[in-house]
Every structure is written in structure tokens, then in C-alpha cells.
Design a protein around this motif. Sequence first.
Motif, PDB file in Angstrom:
ATOM      1  N   THR A  54       0.832  -1.209   0.000  1.00 39.91           N
ATOM      2  CA  THR A  54       0.000   0.000   0.000  1.00 39.91           C
ATOM      3  C   THR A  54       0.872   1.267   0.000  1.00 39.91           C
ATOM      4  OG1 THR A  54      -0.152  -0.082   2.395  1.00 39.91           O
ATOM      5  CG2 THR A  54      -1.961  -1.070   1.177  1.00 39.91           C
ATOM      6  N   GLN A  86       3.013   2.367   1.981  1.00 42.36           N
ATOM      7  CA  GLN A  86       3.306   3.048   3.245  1.00 42.36           C
ATOM      8  C   GLN A  86       4.805   3.090   3.522  1.00 42.36           C
ATOM      9  OE1 GLN A  86       0.769   1.958   6.680  1.00 42.36           O
ATOM     10  NE2 GLN A  86      -0.605   1.011   5.222  1.00 42.36           N
ATOM     11  N   LEU A  89       8.881  10.851   3.981  1.00 39.43           N
ATOM     12  CA  LEU A  89       8.740  11.661   5.197  1.00 39.43           C
ATOM     13  C   LEU A  89      10.047  11.666   5.990  1.00 39.43           C
ATOM     14  CD1 LEU A  89       5.148  10.494   6.098  1.00 39.43           C
ATOM     15  CD2 LEU A  89       5.800  12.825   5.505  1.00 39.43           C
ATOM     16  N   ALA A 148      -1.743   6.091   1.116  1.00 39.60           N
ATOM     17  CA  ALA A 148      -0.616   5.491   1.861  1.00 39.60           C
ATOM     18  C   ALA A 148      -0.507   6.034   3.280  1.00 39.60           C
ATOM     19  CB  ALA A 148       0.715   5.682   1.114  1.00 39.60           C
ATOM     20  N   LEU A 149      -1.667   6.189   3.942  1.00 41.63           N
ATOM     21  CA  LEU A 149      -1.638   6.630   5.348  1.00 41.63           C
ATOM     22  C   LEU A 149      -1.219   5.449   6.220  1.00 41.63           C
ATOM     23  CD1 LEU A 149      -4.989   8.639   5.381  1.00 41.63           C
ATOM     24  CD2 LEU A 149      -2.668   9.546   5.184  1.00 41.63           C
ATOM     25  N   PHE A 150      -0.538   5.752   7.333  1.00 41.57           N
ATOM     26  CA  PHE A 150      -0.115   4.681   8.246  1.00 41.57           C
ATOM     27  C   PHE A 150      -1.329   4.249   9.062  1.00 41.57           C
ATOM     28  CE2 PHE A 150       3.667   7.533   7.909  1.00 41.57           C
ATOM     29  CZ  PHE A 150       4.295   6.763   6.943  1.00 41.57           C
ATOM     30  N   ASP A 151      -1.803   3.022   8.831  1.00 36.51           N
ATOM     31  CA  ASP A 151      -3.071   2.648   9.454  1.00 36.51           C
ATOM     32  C   ASP A 151      -2.938   2.333  10.936  1.00 36.51           C
ATOM     33  OD1 ASP A 151      -1.742   0.344   8.744  1.00 36.51           O
ATOM     34  OD2 ASP A 151      -3.097  -0.069   7.062  1.00 36.51           O
ATOM     35  N   SER A 152      -1.691   2.245  11.432  1.00 34.87           N
ATOM     36  CA  SER A 152      -1.531   1.989  12.870  1.00 34.87           C
ATOM     37  C   SER A 152      -1.540   3.283  13.682  1.00 34.87           C
ATOM     38  CB  SER A 152      -0.218   1.237  13.119  1.00 34.87           C
ATOM     39  OG  SER A 152       0.864   2.002  12.625  1.00 34.87           O
ATOM     40  N   LEU A 153      -1.572   4.433  13.000  1.00 35.03           N
ATOM     41  CA  LEU A 153      -1.509   5.715  13.709  1.00 35.03           C
ATOM     42  C   LEU A 153      -2.795   6.502  13.472  1.00 35.03           C
ATOM     43  CD1 LEU A 153       2.090   6.902  12.722  1.00 35.03           C
ATOM     44  CD2 LEU A 153       1.402   5.761  14.824  1.00 35.03           C
ATOM     45  N   PHE A 196       3.596  13.256  11.174  1.00 28.99           N
ATOM     46  CA  PHE A 196       4.713  12.296  11.131  1.00 28.99           C
ATOM     47  C   PHE A 196       6.036  12.940  10.700  1.00 28.99           C
ATOM     48  CE2 PHE A 196       7.298   8.760   9.884  1.00 28.99           C
ATOM     49  CZ  PHE A 196       6.907   7.749  10.726  1.00 28.99           C
ATOM     50  N   GLY A 197       5.983  13.692   9.604  1.00 29.01           N
ATOM     51  CA  GLY A 197       7.212  14.329   9.103  1.00 29.01           C
ATOM     52  C   GLY A 197       7.755  15.360  10.077  1.00 29.01           C
ATOM     53  N   ARG A 214      -0.818  15.781   5.090  1.00 30.86           N
ATOM     54  CA  ARG A 214       0.482  15.222   5.472  1.00 30.86           C
ATOM     55  C   ARG A 214       1.584  15.703   4.520  1.00 30.86           C
ATOM     56  NH1 ARG A 214       1.377   8.764   5.674  1.00 30.86           N
ATOM     57  NH2 ARG A 214       1.338   8.998   3.427  1.00 30.86           N
TER      58      ARG A 214
END
Lengths: 257, 267
Positions: free
Chosen positions: A124, A126, A133, B102-107, B115-116, B165
Motif C-alpha cells: 500500500t 506506506q 517523510l 498510503a496513510l499509516f493505518d496503525s496511527l 509524522f514528518g 500530510r
Amino acid sequence: MNPLRRIGRAALAFLNGTGHFVLFMARAVSHCVRPPFYPRQVIRQLIDIGYYSLPVVGLTTLFTGMVLALQSYSSFADVGAETAIATIVVLAVTRELAPVLAGLMVAGRIGASMAAEIGTMRVTEQIDALTTLSTNPFKYLVVPRIVAGTLMLPCLVLVGDIIGIFGGFLIGVYKLGFNPGTFIASSWDALETIGVISGLVKAAAFGFTIAIMGCYHGYQSRGGAQGVGAATTNAVVSASILILVLNYVITELFFSR
Amino acid sequence: MSAAAATDPAGRPAMIALEDVHKAFGPKRVLNGLDLTIGRGESVVVIGGSGTGKSVMMKNVLGLLEPDRGRIMVDGRETTHLHGNERVQLMQRFGMLFQGAALFDSLPVWQNVAFGLIQGRHLDRPAAKAIALDKLGAVGLGAEVGELFPSELSGGMQKRVALARAIATEPEIIFFDEPTTGLDPIMGDVINDLIVKCVRELGATALSITHDMASARKIADRIAMIHEGRIIWAGPVDQVDDSGNPFVDQFINGRAEGPIRMQVRSL
């Protein structure tokens, strides 16, 4: 196709895969000692690998200790059964069964989830997003898992040792009718530093193996859900086999004369 | 492409310049001598069909892939083979909106946006959260969204969070990978407006790839068309309808017949 060509191709693919893996491992280990570090991620993994694996490891070693006592009683029912059974339980649990069984159970639980999580992050995008980032995915994803795996497995095995011996004690005292004091004294006598230490060294090696296999297969996964599924299977199978191989190698190192 | 062509009228180097970039995956050649220059503060949209190398081009600039041949310059400095800390440093100048968000799904959402700032810029968490909520506001999302997880959001909201983001660190260069794909036309236009607004406010240099012409017309100062791994036409957005290039004409009018042949087997 020419069979020779087929063999050659398989050999090249194997060497290619091995080279890839060794490079991945070298990169991962080198990042373990170079900042920046991500302590929050390490703590999250310590809890996930250590704390949440306790029930699985506890149950596995408890019943293993119990069954060991029961099985060995049928062989040593005559003279000195109490001492023999305590010795067998203590030696087998601390040297072999606690580390190997805990390793295999954690490989199923943690290796699979690492491969699935990192694999999904890969497909995906990430992991690419981490790079954009200004975060090195090796340091953020792989290092915390390797550190946590290598540190937590010995802790789990230490707890497993105690619970496994306790399982033997339960059967010895409540089913076979041994004297609890004698059984504990015999167990204590059978306990040896080298056995426990070798078990903990094995555990650390297994923890590292589980984490690196989970991360490697997850990181390399391609092609959507099917790729992630394959990565999960490969992570668990390869970690389990390596655990059994490493178990032999470390036993040989510690106990061969 | 000569070095002189890669500077702006003030004599400063172009923000991004790709020179004769080649990239192949096994026997498949994806980029085939691609040249593209993006000036400072300019918004370039690269159009082209699926599988023509748009994403690969973008990933080469970001260092997610490495070109087999050719040079990539960012602000006059060669970055083609940068790795490790140098790449991490360079990435601080970039923002990227991924096609699938592409978002971090755990956050939770706010940590995604921050994040950056937290990991890249080492801001403390309360300060980073304040900026993240501000950026969420800029893309039309309230503070309550910040506490949700990405899986709880609709596709359009995820894209907006991803945009927040991408702009959170106020980068000089922002990349947009198919920003409107998979959205309804109205939400697509909302995203387009947000992109234009954010890029303008930041004065950023933007590179977008899309096959959505409505989006391209809205975002672009200049449009470039990629075909078979190289740029076959580039020009100001208002000239795209009179490009005189049959490939561009076929693409922007969405015709099946023309010089671009799709590999379709007859049934």
C-alpha cells in the motif's frame, strides 16, 4: 527445457535469494547501532512480542512439563522415580523444550503478524511514504522488531522454564503422589547454570531469527493480498525450520565434548 | 539536454531536472531517455496512459527507484544515487501525495499528518499536533477527525489527510501521484482546488502525474506528455488543445483510434 538449465536456474535463484537475505540482514544489524533510534516503536514491539505472547508460551510449557512428568513416570515407575522425573523435567524443559516450543509458538504468532503488517505496508506504499517523510524504513520498522525479538524471547523462555517445571511438579505431586519437598529438592539439584544459559542463548537467537524472517519476507512482498499471504507463510515456515536447525547448532556448541 | 536549458531566466538552476533517464525492469524498458525540467515555483503535470512510466519517473526522483542511466538534479545538485542520511536530508525538501493515500493505518490521523514533523524535524508532540490540526483545517477537516484512524475515513477524506500530510512540513517541492483517481468528480475537483491553493500558498514547485484531463488543466502551469518512457510534448497548459501533436490530441480527447495503440486482443 533442458534439465541442466533448470538445475542451473534453480541454483542461481537460490544464490540470488540467499545474497538478498544476507544483505538485508547486514543492513538491518548495521542500523541497530546507528542513530536515530525510535524508542516508542521498540517499546510497542517489546509489549507486543513479550507481554502478549505470555499466555501462549505459558500454556505451551505448562502442558509440556506435565506431559513429560506423566510419560517418564511410565518408564521410571520402579526405583528413584521422584529424582529421575524431576531431573528429566528440569533438563528437558530448560535445555530444549522451553526455548524450542516457545520459539515455534512465537514464530507463528509474531513472525506471521510482522510479515503481514510490513507486507501490507509495502503493497500500500506506506513504506515508500516513510522514505518521503525523511524516515528510514529500516530504522523505523525493522530495527525495533529485531531488538524487541532478541530481547523478549529469553524473558519468555525464562518464564516458560519456571512454568514448565511447575507443570511437572503439579503432575508429580497431585497425580503421582510424590512428596512435594523431595520433588522440589530434586528439581533444584537437577537445575544447572549451563542448561539455563544455553536455553536463553537459544531463545535470543530464535527471537532474532523470527523477527528478521518476518521483516524480510514482509519487506520483499509484492503483488497485493496474494503476495502478503505468501510472505506470511514463508516467514513462519522459514523461521520454524531455522529454529530447529539453530537449536541443533547451539546444542552442539554448548554440549558436544 | 544542455546545462543551459536547465536554468531559469534569472540564471538559477531548475528545481528538478531529469536528463536522459533510463530505467528497465528485466527486459521491460519503462523509461527510455526521459528529459524533463521543472522550474522554481512551477506546477508541471505529466499526462500519459497507464504503464507509460509516469509513476516510475516520480519514484526515480524520490530515490525509491534508481535509474539505470541518466542524471537527476534537484536544485542544481545531482541526486541520482543519493542514499542513507543524504537522501533523508534531501527528502525534507519534498512532500508526496500517494495515489492510494498510503496513510499509516496503525496511527491516528493527526499523527499521520504530524509524522514528518515529529520524526523528520524532531518537533515535540504537542507543537506537531497543533500544526497537524491546523493543516487538517486547511484541507477542510475538523479537529475531531484527527483522533480517528485512517480506516474510519472515506476515500476522499483519506486523500485530504494525505494532502495535509504532504504539506505539513511546508516542503519546497510537492509531488502528486494521481491525486483524483478513484474519487467522484465533485470530490476530485475539491482536491484539485486544495492542491492549487496549497501549492500557491507555499510557493512550492509541483510535479503531478495524472490521466484526468480536468485535473491536469486545473493544476498545471505546464503540461508534459509521456509516451513509451519519454516526454513527447511539453508546453503551457493553454496550448495543450493546439499542440499539433497527434499523440496529445488523441489522449486529451480520449479517442481509441489514433497513433497510440492499446494492446487489446479481439474477442
